[in-house]
Write a protein that holds these residues in place. Structure first.
Motif: not given
Lengths: 147, 147, 147, 147, 147, 147, 147, 147, 147, 147
Positions: E85, E122, E124, F98-109
């Motif tokens: 990612l 960020i 969706r 790392p922040t973008m990784k956390e937030l994208i996973h929180e929203e999209f899996g």
């Protein structure tokens, strides 16, 4: 202006053509072989009176004088040198660097040995078990200043 | 077996506690300060008779002897050293390496200066403009063999 | 002996506990904030009289004094620093390094600015469009020696 | 379009031919020597009115003007610079970087010193023990924004 | 003082224990999820009034407050990130970096987009062919200053 | 076949000669300025109908068309970009990755944002405190598949 | 003077034109194929009597002789070699290096195997399951000297 | 399961305690000293019957057997090894790698020497000028397959 | 929360204790051995229904479930892998990467093979000359989008 | 002799001029597209009978034949490839490398998959959700030999 690289190429060509050794050239310039060679290889500059002599000895064109006097951009591309002769010196820094640090601090206190107010000589030491290379570095101790 | 790192830590602790200098320790061992310091820092091994003396001077435990005699895995992590004192030595190799190569080849032919059959000494040279550090490296010339 | 890292950790803890700023500590030691901070962070050593004062101000244990006076092994792990504040300084060296080289050579001839006989100060300059940071580096010019 | 590299080569050639110093050129352009030199070395661009003056002073061809005004791609190839003059500046960032970070945060809070809204000057300070180089960096403090 | 790393570990533990999302935490703090998450991961600091709220929401101990407010040393160890990612973002900088440079210079002239006076969001975007991630970066244009 | 590099050099020459901006060129091609610029810089290929238009607008020779349509080998040599404008984008990936990784996973899996099914736009946002650059990235979310 | 690279290019051209194998050339020179090949590839120098023979066999111009006798600057650019044949040898050093260190120290004590007073031969060993390559390295043991 | 590192540490401890040499251990296991040492250092695995013998000779706990039989993850951290003994082997690959490539291709055609179907032995060669280390590598030639 | 590393360590311990193969575990989970193994090694996450099964098969504690489902930070430290098995795969990318690029573009046009919408299987192919490993990668072709 | 690079340049030129695909060329040579393309890109050599056919199909000059048959020095300059298509393959090695190691060892024991006795094919798999790329690697399992 002639570049340092072009100067070095020209010097090597002339040195071969004239059959001169580095010792001959240094003797003619009136400085040590180490310093003169380093200037010829583009790693130091010569003051005008020495540049004149180098031009004369090697029969260089007049425009070479400015290149000899120019302050060089000192660069090397190999972080770890591969040539075995140079690598051994790098290895000495790795193996004995911390030891030299301990002993210089013990003798002089906090500071460094200058690599600018510095000279380096290379000599041969006769030895029945095989002659030896002697490298002598001599640099001013610079104490850290506090303010 | 005690590791070289544990040995060095112990030696530094004892050296401080006993108020000894590297010169004192080397004098007691009967070898040069440079070599003894490098062995204490884990970059060389001592032969048994010298290891015995080092153990005695520094009041080390008996098990330290084997660690002093062990052949070290010589490692350093910084390809380009950052400590200013050690960096200056690295810079000298970069700036004067090709010069030393030219002059050693001119004097000795194709080969290298050994970093194994090698000694290194550090001295102080008094100078009214500021005392100077003198580093003397002495290594056997090894000619390339053809076969 | 207390390591430099342990010393720094202890200083930071005491500084917070006592509510002191670096400016307060430097003022108590009698040296500049830059130099004192660098010594507290393990990148310089203090002479005994200043080490005494630092111990007193920060209520450090007696054994800290030797650590403050010890010559540090100056290391940094990031060849290119990532912290934005420090990276900007690295960028300045990249962008303006060749310019500084040209101008120092034009003014002083071949040589360098010492990073040892050197001081560095940081000041605030008031400005209606936003205050400015002023960093002043002051180092002795060291001419290359020929020999 | 003339490349920045071709422009720099041409400027250096003309500068030598005309016997101008960087100080002369900067004076003619009406900006500081540091900024003008950095633009001549391809690390900054000049606004049209200054580009006109640089073209005039150095007797550059008309097509040089666009190259002087072009926004440069600022690149340097050596992550750790090897030239001793430039390395010392890199070393200063390594040794004093964390100190500068502490002191700027103490004075200004969280943020950085801009390297864009930034100026840098180089001066000579007379000193009986050897003249000194003074480098002054002046950059706007930029606080981190939260949102 | 609690380190930033210890703070992050504690926050992650509490976040899981309390069943909170980053969106929940950000909402409670009153700032954007991106900024709050970056502060929780140790890459930004919060001003006191926001730090108080974060302590309350996550039921952190009082001593955490100073750690949240501290200016972080921003470091990352992987020059080229390996996580897929994050790598994709690095790839975007490699592939589109020169394009962004051309277009920003065309629109704004010589200068950069600040990464300090900067925000990042960020979102969706629903899409029948698969929802999309939208990342919006907003940074002040900083023109190069000449002097 | 004309190489991508030769194509880019030719495009830059023609762009200057014809006095066109990237916005003009993109408008003539009928695609976004970002995509067209990236294709002109050799980082993307154009489909035949767009390649025809680019050839026409820039008065390129017929043989350029195949080069525009060729799938590029996308390379960049600087692992860490040095140009300040591009570096700031790299820094954003380091600081906020790392922040973008956390937030994208929180929203999209679990998954990533595609850098291939992806668009990127650059806009100017007027602001009395200084105009701002707005970069919008829009990439399809790709969930990890299990099998 | 002809460079080592020009010499190697010329040798390869002549070798093909004359239809000679390395074994043929070595046989004519009167040294081992390994050493002669390494000299032809610019990684060793030949003594005058062997250089004469190489010039004769390969019908090289007279000026090639000095290049063959010159002490080479031994460089390689790939820290980790990518060619599969050479990489396997690098892998052997990585996998068996610590083992060789243990066994050489067990047999000989502290020291190294010289890579200068050294020879290397390559042979074919017939084997019904597929012939095998046999590489034999033979280097003088050099004990560490203490002083 | 016991890790390979824990196994190696335990083996070294037992080896010292029992006063065994690598030659003794290999003799007891019934394989060559090189292979057994490499397995003990965690760079190879032993088949069950040999693992049983190693456990017996070194009086290892029963759980060590699985660790000895496990396929190791072979890693080394130093791309360029610093230990002088191991570096010399790396240097041999750099200096003679292209030569070995030429000679193996001349003798065998396109392919490589396997580092898997491979053995390596170390011997002492008596020599009045100083004993020599002989390293013999023996690997199956693997021709490139076309398909 | 249990970290991915702790989870992997626990899984390896349980796998050994229960005498299960990766094939057994995958069969119990109902997914391919490759995907399940990668999730157990911390390089993928499992959906809840599969995580439940993994917990059951390996008799893991309840808290392991969240760790199995967590999106992993995928990191590897060796840019060039040293383990011979893994290095061969890296070598395949180096040797055949440009070939795969040519052939995929010839067949599909400009785009890439996804490493996210992707599966990978490993099979044994019986062969009288020695069995063979067959690795099959299957990834969705993603065309570059223009906009 | 024609270099491999010159050969590749010539092949690409002829391929375009003759309007041939890699599939066409491979079909004419009588080997797989993957192997033939890799030989044309300079990463493999062809046996004489196949080299003859390649010369004929592409109407290459006679001297190209020797270049096609020459054993290539396989090099790549980017340790981490930047092209997105090739990077994804590198990422697969990073993410799934340890998994492949586990599964190959479970199935075959200690050893590796050969990258020399190896073939690689690329196919298209039709899929209503978007066609897929299928890469099949087939390499001989080589068990580690003990000795």
């Amino acid at each position: 202006m002639m570049t340092k690289q072009a100067l070095t190429d020209l010097i090597l060509e002339k040195k071969t053509a004239l059959g001169l050794s580095w010792a001959d050239i240094a003797s003619g310039v009136g400085l040590s072989p180490t310093f003169v060679t380093s200037a010829c290889l583009g790693m130091n500059s010569l003051k005008p009176e020495f540049a004149d002599k180098l031009v004369a000895i090697l029969e260089l064109p007049a425009e070479a004088k400015a290149a000899i006097e120019a302050c060089p951009m000192k660069t090397w591309e190999q972080t770890v040198p591969t040539d075995p002769l140079i690598y051994r010196l790098y290895e000495v820094v790795g193996v004995y660097g911390p030891t030299m640090k301990e002993l210089i601090h013990e003798e002089f206190g906090d500071g460094i040995m200058s690599a600018i107010d510095f000279s380096l000589d290379i000599d041969r030491e006769a030895n029945p078990a095989g002659d030896r290379v002697v490298i002598t570095m001599n640099g001013k101790f610079l104490p850290y200043k506090s303010w």
